[in-house]
Design a protein around this motif. Structure first.
Motif, PDB file in Angstrom:
ATOM      1  N   GLY A  78       0.797  -1.249   0.055  1.00  0.00           N
ATOM      2  CA  GLY A  78      -0.049   0.151   0.007  1.00  0.00           C
ATOM      3  C   GLY A  78       0.836   1.315   0.206  1.00  0.00           C
ATOM      4  N   GLY A 134       4.024   1.688  -1.186  1.00  0.00           N
ATOM      5  CA  GLY A 134       4.541   2.132  -2.272  1.00  0.00           C
ATOM      6  C   GLY A 134       3.730   2.540  -3.663  1.00  0.00           C
ATOM      7  N   MET A 170       9.128  -9.753  -5.230  1.00  0.00           N
ATOM      8  CA  MET A 170       8.349 -11.003  -5.591  1.00  0.00           C
ATOM      9  C   MET A 170       7.707 -11.051  -7.196  1.00  0.00           C
ATOM     10  SD  MET A 170       8.953 -12.181  -2.623  1.00  0.00           S
ATOM     11  CE  MET A 170       7.970 -13.614  -2.213  1.00  0.00           C
ATOM     12  N   THR A 200       9.352  -1.091   1.633  1.00  0.00           N
ATOM     13  CA  THR A 200       9.830  -2.600   1.449  1.00  0.00           C
ATOM     14  C   THR A 200       9.253  -3.302   2.448  1.00  0.00           C
ATOM     15  OG1 THR A 200      11.776  -1.696   2.627  1.00  0.00           O
ATOM     16  CG2 THR A 200      12.058  -2.262   0.217  1.00  0.00           C
ATOM     17  N   GLY A 201       8.289  -2.719   3.431  1.00  0.00           N
ATOM     18  CA  GLY A 201       7.598  -3.422   4.381  1.00  0.00           C
ATOM     19  C   GLY A 201       8.599  -3.934   5.453  1.00  0.00           C
ATOM     20  N   ALA A 217       8.639   5.056   3.693  1.00  0.00           N
ATOM     21  CA  ALA A 217       7.359   5.198   3.919  1.00  0.00           C
ATOM     22  C   ALA A 217       6.665   3.624   4.200  1.00  0.00           C
ATOM     23  CB  ALA A 217       6.412   5.796   2.962  1.00  0.00           C
ATOM     24  N   ILE A 274       0.302   3.432   6.037  1.00  0.00           N
ATOM     25  CA  ILE A 274       0.867   3.299   4.849  1.00  0.00           C
ATOM     26  C   ILE A 274       0.296   4.224   3.659  1.00  0.00           C
ATOM     27  CG2 ILE A 274       1.412   0.990   5.013  1.00  0.00           C
ATOM     28  CD1 ILE A 274      -0.749  -0.156   3.677  1.00  0.00           C
TER      29      ILE A 274
END
Ligand code: ADP
Length: 446
Positions: free
Chosen positions: A14, A16, A37, A190-191, A409, A430
């Motif tokens: 979300g 990105g 991925m 990138t989480g 972010a 996000i």
């Protein structure tokens, strides 16, 4: 081989996707999104609760009174006052704007519920009450495609390129091919790190062996790249465990199931805690029960009201009985104890009885008939710490100075949730900061 962009956005969750859309709409069109991925969406695909937001049009339409200040205060309180007040206030103040922005992209989150730790209904979900991630990711992807923003799938960001102190691009492995993507700004979205056992235990040795709800690409790459480029990582030991994870399939049983009335009982058939308390406290209470697990028990009403449950059923993790006694026998719990527990719980709603565990939210009276249970225990869920940022999403070094050209972010950042994240606040994070970083970068490069 090299390619030139104004901005490179790393990650298709979300954060990105929102960053890319917001940047593009502010005129920054020479951009690219990278995803290591083969599938897009990251952990955002799994987000089930919804998006917390305050003072929204949808709340007003539905007569729900709320304030940004209350949202901020409860977020900080939920994080035991370890979050950054400035970032939290910024998130809450901009939450209604993000809900409207999503609405403008065709993503309508107008079904509003409550999550643990929040005093009012501010968790915004798709109209039909389904899991937010499954609406958000395809909706944002459609907006990305509509704008013709390129997305490189199976393209892994490896290392930030620097010129002196400034970040000037990123080295990638693009389907096996090494490339340098030169850029005036890099946005890391990138989480988290839940799927990287080594990194989890580096920061939290006590979490060795825990299952995770995270997708396999949540390996913490962004932390390493940012730290190597001089950014400060904060609160990295703040890794949230979620109390209702089915352990065989690592399926997260959404908070909305408890919010809709489900209870947690131990293997003796007894409730043991306020199910609507914060995730850290509920998880800790569960681990103290015999075997360190609980049964999430609910009736047909809860089953029918929550779209996610039929998916859990399809996955084979829902136990069932045609009555309380039959369910008790199916899950190996004493039938009389479970019946007593349910009678006491029902009395909260039917007789206005005070709950012995202090639960006041999401209580219902179960009806006779089919009863269900899912076996749950805590699992690694969310990285609350991460890259230190300011309200412009600039990545900061240990002295608080921005690293030129580097932004971050979403889950990869730290400081918003402190040491306990409230359900529904990750999507708010996000969306608010994803949209914000796109706008900030577009303006900085204009
Ligand atoms: P957020 O909720 O903050 O948006 P998500 O977990 O939803 O985070 O999305 C992060 C995305 O970033 C995931 O799809 C993940 O696979 C991707 N990602 C992580 N590391 C890299 C990397 N090194 N290169 C490219 N993509 C990455």
């Amino acid at each position: 081989e090299s390619e030139d962009y104004d901005a490179v956005i790393v990650g298709t969750g979300g954060a990105g996707l929102s960053a890319a859309i917001a940047a593009y709409d502010r005129g920054l069109t020479n951009i690219v999104i990278l995803e290591k991925m083969a599938v897009n969406g990251g952990n955002t695909n799994y987000s089930s609760s919804g998006m917390n937001a305050s003072e929204t049009t949808f709340q007003k339409d539905q007569g729900i009174e709320d304030s940004n200040d209350a949202f901020a205060a409860e977020t900080l309180e939920g994080g035991h006052d370890t979050g950054d007040p400035e970032l939290v206030q910024f998130m809450c103040d901009n939450s209604a704007g993000a809900i409207d922005w999503l609405d403008g992209l065709g993503i309508k989150l107008d079904n509003i519920t409550m999550t643990g730790g929040m005093s009012t209904k501010r968790c915004h979900r798709p109209t039909d009450g389904s899991a937010v991630g499954l609406t958000l990711v395809p909706g944002l992807m459609a907006a990305v495609e509509e704008r013709g923003i390129p997305v490189k799938m199976s393209c892994e960001a490896k290392e930030l390129l620097k010129d002196g102190d400034a970040v000037v691009g990123i080295a990638v492995d693009d389907k096996g091919k090494a490339k340098n993507l030169n850029a005036r700004a890099v946005i890391l979205a990138t989480g988290g790190l839940g799927a990287n056992q080594d990194m989890v235990t580096k920061y939290r040795p006590d979490l060795a062996g825990y299952v995770t709800t995270n997708q396999p690409g949540a390996t913490g790459d962004g932390y390493v790249m940012a730290e190597n480029a001089g950014a400060e990582l904060i609160q990295m030991d703040q890794i949230q465990i979620h109390p209702t994870v089915e352990q065989e399939t690592s399926t997260l049983v959404a908070e909305g199931v408890r919010g809709g009335g489900a209870i947690l009982v131990n293997t003796e058939g007894n409730r043991f805690f306020d199910e609507m308390s914060t995730r850290d406290k509920v998880s800790a209470a569960e681990l103290e029960q015999p075997g360190g697990f609980a049964w999430c028990v609910f009736d047909q009403q809860v089953y029918d009201a929550n779209k996610a449950i039929s998916k859990y059923d399809d996955a084979g993790i829902v136990q069932q009985g045609a009555s309380v006694a039959e369910l008790a026998s199916a899950i190996g719990v004493d039938a009389a104890a479970l019946a007593d527990t349910i009678a006491a719980y029902n009395a909260i709603t039917t007789d206005g009885a005070a709950d012995e565990f202090g639960r006041t939210e999401g209580c219902i009276a179960f009806v006779d008939g089919n009863m269900y249970a899912i076996k749950v225990a805590p699992g690694i869920h969310h990285a609350m710490g991460g890259i230190r940022i300011n309200t412009k999403n600039e990545a900061l070094d240990a002295s608080g100075n921005p690293i030129p050209g580097l932004y971050a972010a979403g889950e990869v950042t730290g400081g918003i949730h402190g040491n306990n994240r409230i359900g529904g606040n990750a999507v708010c994070d996000i969306e608010v900061f994803g949209k914000n970083v796109g706008e900030v970068v577009a303006e900085a490069l204009a």
